[in-house]
Design a protein around this motif. Structure first.
Motif, PDB file in Angstrom:
ATOM      1  N   TYR A 135      10.046   7.901  -2.626  1.00 58.19           N
ATOM      2  CA  TYR A 135       9.741   9.219  -3.195  1.00 58.19           C
ATOM      3  C   TYR A 135      10.970   9.925  -3.760  1.00 58.19           C
ATOM      4  O   TYR A 135      10.900  11.103  -4.076  1.00 58.19           O
ATOM      5  CB  TYR A 135       9.083  10.106  -2.147  1.00 58.19           C
ATOM      6  CG  TYR A 135       7.695   9.684  -1.767  1.00 58.19           C
ATOM      7  CD1 TYR A 135       6.580  10.263  -2.349  1.00 58.19           C
ATOM      8  CD2 TYR A 135       7.499   8.664  -0.834  1.00 58.19           C
ATOM      9  CE1 TYR A 135       5.295   9.869  -1.992  1.00 58.19           C
ATOM     10  CE2 TYR A 135       6.220   8.266  -0.489  1.00 58.19           C
ATOM     11  CZ  TYR A 135       5.128   8.872  -1.066  1.00 58.19           C
ATOM     12  OH  TYR A 135       3.861   8.456  -0.709  1.00 58.19           O
ATOM     13  N   ARG A 136      12.074   9.194  -3.893  1.00 57.13           N
ATOM     14  CA  ARG A 136      13.311   9.835  -4.383  1.00 57.13           C
ATOM     15  C   ARG A 136      13.181  10.195  -5.873  1.00 57.13           C
ATOM     16  O   ARG A 136      12.408   9.603  -6.597  1.00 57.13           O
ATOM     17  CB  ARG A 136      14.506   8.932  -4.166  1.00 57.13           C
ATOM     18  CG  ARG A 136      14.525   7.667  -5.021  1.00 57.13           C
ATOM     19  CD  ARG A 136      15.723   6.799  -4.660  1.00 57.13           C
ATOM     20  NE  ARG A 136      15.842   5.652  -5.542  1.00 57.13           N
ATOM     21  CZ  ARG A 136      15.185   4.515  -5.384  1.00 57.13           C
ATOM     22  NH1 ARG A 136      14.359   4.362  -4.344  1.00 57.13           N
ATOM     23  NH2 ARG A 136      15.341   3.505  -6.226  1.00 57.13           N
ATOM     24  N   LEU A 184       0.832  -1.205   0.000  1.00 59.42           N
ATOM     25  CA  LEU A 184       0.000   0.000   0.000  1.00 59.42           C
ATOM     26  C   LEU A 184       0.868   1.257   0.000  1.00 59.42           C
ATOM     27  O   LEU A 184       0.500   2.270  -0.611  1.00 59.42           O
ATOM     28  CB  LEU A 184      -0.922   0.004   1.220  1.00 59.42           C
ATOM     29  CG  LEU A 184      -2.034  -1.052   1.211  1.00 59.42           C
ATOM     30  CD1 LEU A 184      -2.807  -1.004   2.521  1.00 59.42           C
ATOM     31  CD2 LEU A 184      -2.975  -0.835   0.045  1.00 59.42           C
ATOM     32  N   SER A 185       2.008   1.194   0.693  1.00 61.35           N
ATOM     33  CA  SER A 185       2.919   2.338   0.692  1.00 61.35           C
ATOM     34  C   SER A 185       3.479   2.584  -0.710  1.00 61.35           C
ATOM     35  O   SER A 185       3.609   3.728  -1.151  1.00 61.35           O
ATOM     36  CB  SER A 185       4.072   2.103   1.675  1.00 61.35           C
ATOM     37  OG  SER A 185       3.584   1.959   2.997  1.00 61.35           O
ATOM     38  N   ARG A 186       3.794   1.505  -1.412  1.00 62.14           N
ATOM     39  CA  ARG A 186       4.271   1.642  -2.789  1.00 62.14           C
ATOM     40  C   ARG A 186       3.180   2.231  -3.675  1.00 62.14           C
ATOM     41  O   ARG A 186       3.447   3.090  -4.524  1.00 62.14           O
ATOM     42  CB  ARG A 186       4.729   0.286  -3.330  1.00 62.14           C
ATOM     43  CG  ARG A 186       5.962  -0.268  -2.642  1.00 62.14           C
ATOM     44  CD  ARG A 186       6.370  -1.602  -3.256  1.00 62.14           C
ATOM     45  NE  ARG A 186       6.795  -1.424  -4.635  1.00 62.14           N
ATOM     46  CZ  ARG A 186       8.024  -1.134  -5.013  1.00 62.14           C
ATOM     47  NH1 ARG A 186       8.978  -0.966  -4.087  1.00 62.14           N
ATOM     48  NH2 ARG A 186       8.340  -1.009  -6.271  1.00 62.14           N
ATOM     49  N   ALA A 187       1.937   1.763  -3.466  1.00 63.89           N
ATOM     50  CA  ALA A 187       0.820   2.308  -4.248  1.00 63.89           C
ATOM     51  C   ALA A 187       0.621   3.785  -3.942  1.00 63.89           C
ATOM     52  O   ALA A 187       0.326   4.584  -4.841  1.00 63.89           O
ATOM     53  CB  ALA A 187      -0.450   1.513  -3.948  1.00 63.89           C
ATOM     54  N   ALA A 188       0.788   4.166  -2.666  1.00 67.05           N
ATOM     55  CA  ALA A 188       0.646   5.578  -2.289  1.00 67.05           C
ATOM     56  C   ALA A 188       1.730   6.419  -2.945  1.00 67.05           C
ATOM     57  O   ALA A 188       1.475   7.547  -3.384  1.00 67.05           O
ATOM     58  CB  ALA A 188       0.708   5.718  -0.770  1.00 67.05           C
ATOM     59  N   ALA A 189       2.953   5.874  -3.020  1.00 71.27           N
ATOM     60  CA  ALA A 189       4.037   6.603  -3.674  1.00 71.27           C
ATOM     61  C   ALA A 189       3.758   6.785  -5.159  1.00 71.27           C
ATOM     62  O   ALA A 189       3.990   7.867  -5.725  1.00 71.27           O
ATOM     63  CB  ALA A 189       5.359   5.865  -3.468  1.00 71.27           C
ATOM     64  N   ARG A 190       3.244   5.723  -5.795  1.00 67.03           N
ATOM     65  CA  ARG A 190       2.886   5.850  -7.214  1.00 67.03           C
ATOM     66  C   ARG A 190       1.780   6.876  -7.401  1.00 67.03           C
ATOM     67  O   ARG A 190       1.785   7.660  -8.360  1.00 67.03           O
ATOM     68  CB  ARG A 190       2.448   4.492  -7.773  1.00 67.03           C
ATOM     69  CG  ARG A 190       3.575   3.490  -7.938  1.00 67.03           C
ATOM     70  CD  ARG A 190       3.142   2.314  -8.800  1.00 67.03           C
ATOM     71  NE  ARG A 190       2.040   1.581  -8.187  1.00 67.03           N
ATOM     72  CZ  ARG A 190       2.182   0.549  -7.369  1.00 67.03           C
ATOM     73  NH1 ARG A 190       3.403   0.122  -7.063  1.00 67.03           N
ATOM     74  NH2 ARG A 190       1.132  -0.073  -6.869  1.00 67.03           N
ATOM     75  N   ARG A 227      11.146  19.500   1.876  1.00 69.14           N
ATOM     76  CA  ARG A 227      11.503  19.331   0.470  1.00 69.14           C
ATOM     77  C   ARG A 227      10.264  18.973  -0.368  1.00 69.14           C
ATOM     78  O   ARG A 227      10.077  19.485  -1.470  1.00 69.14           O
ATOM     79  CB  ARG A 227      12.554  18.226   0.344  1.00 69.14           C
ATOM     80  CG  ARG A 227      13.191  18.105  -1.044  1.00 69.14           C
ATOM     81  CD  ARG A 227      14.135  16.925  -1.079  1.00 69.14           C
ATOM     82  NE  ARG A 227      15.097  16.976   0.021  1.00 69.14           N
ATOM     83  CZ  ARG A 227      15.829  15.935   0.392  1.00 69.14           C
ATOM     84  NH1 ARG A 227      15.689  14.779  -0.222  1.00 69.14           N
ATOM     85  NH2 ARG A 227      16.688  16.061   1.389  1.00 69.14           N
ATOM     86  N   ALA A 228       9.403  18.098   0.193  1.00 65.99           N
ATOM     87  CA  ALA A 228       8.203  17.700  -0.539  1.00 65.99           C
ATOM     88  C   ALA A 228       7.233  18.870  -0.695  1.00 65.99           C
ATOM     89  O   ALA A 228       6.611  19.048  -1.745  1.00 65.99           O
ATOM     90  CB  ALA A 228       7.511  16.542   0.187  1.00 65.99           C
TER      91      ALA A 228
END
Length: 250
Positions: free
Chosen positions: A249-250, A42-48, A177-178
């Motif tokens: 998020y890099r 889910l974290s990967r999906a949120a990053a995408r 930064r974000a």
């Protein structure tokens, strides 16, 4: 609660040869890592999703130019754009929300004197000199404030505060930064000035934007007021989150 207590005890037994008296504390760290691994997709999906929302910014800017004098039409157009591109503004909330039950399970497990009608044996476990069921204020009570700070339990908490402060500082830098790269806008993607009317600003949005990077430092308060077992979960999960965010998020 009995099933969860049994799980922690089993993990502690597995780690006993490596961690000795701190096996239960190591079990909590391992349990936290397992929870984070389960939530990682889910974290990967949120990053995408975040990257997809960033890619939509030129189109949203064009919609603002087109419908800038019609806030309702602008909001509808932005929502339609998100729907068409299958981008959800709320996707980033799911990883955090799904961890809340695990935190409260640990909190109640190490705040209860009895589990399933029997004495809670987990309360006897320690991280070095600090009992897993006690809080920072309990450590301070031992031998006065100064004696508590310099005692075994106080030094354990001092180490946790140092780790938490370092992680919070790194998270603060990532947050700043974000925000610089992707300024916060209200739900639906409407620009603050447009949402509030001609030349206005959404009340409280500027203050919320300025405060947001400091939210990571509130973890220090959580570590101070919850049982040590729950504090270990918070520190481990927060550290995982910051590292994960820096990578994804890099």
């Amino acid at each position: 609660m009995s099933v969860f207590a049994h799980l922690v005890e089993q993990l502690a037994d597995l780690l006993q040869p490596l961690c000795g008296a701190s096996a239960a504390a190591a079990a909590i760290v391992l349990f936290t890592a397992l929870v984070r691994l389960l939530v990682h997709p889910l974290s990967r999906a949120a990053a995408r999703g975040q990257k997809a929302r960033t890619a939509l910014q030129p189109q949203i800017a064009e919609l603002r130019r087109k419908y800038g004098r019609n806030p309702e039409r602008l909001q509808r157009a932005v929502l339609e754009l998100h729907t068409r591109e299958k981008v959800s503004p709320l996707a980033g909330c799911l990883p955090g929300l799904l961890q809340v039950p695990a935190f409260f399970l640990l909190y109640h497990l190490f705040s209860s004197d009895t589990i399933g009608g029997r004495a809670n044996e987990l309360l006897g476990h320690r991280l070095f000199a600090a009992p897993l069921g006690e809080r920072w204020v309990d450590a301070l009570d031992g031998g006065g404030a100064l004696g508590g700070l310099l005692g075994g339990a106080g030094l354990v908490y001092a180490g946790l505060f140092v780790i938490t402060g370092g992680v919070a500082a790194f998270s603060y830098r990532l947050g700043r930064r974000a925000l610089a790269a992707n300024p916060v806008v209200p739900a639906g993607g409407v620009a603050p000035a447009v949402a509030a009317g001609a030349g206005g600003q959404l009340p409280g949005l500027g203050a919320a934007t300025r405060v947001m990077p400091f939210m990571s430092f509130f973890t220090l308060v959580t570590v101070a007021v919850v049982p040590l077992a729950a504090a270990l979960y918070v520190v481990t999960s927060t550290t995982w989150s910051v590292v994960e965010r820096a990578v994804l998020y890099r």
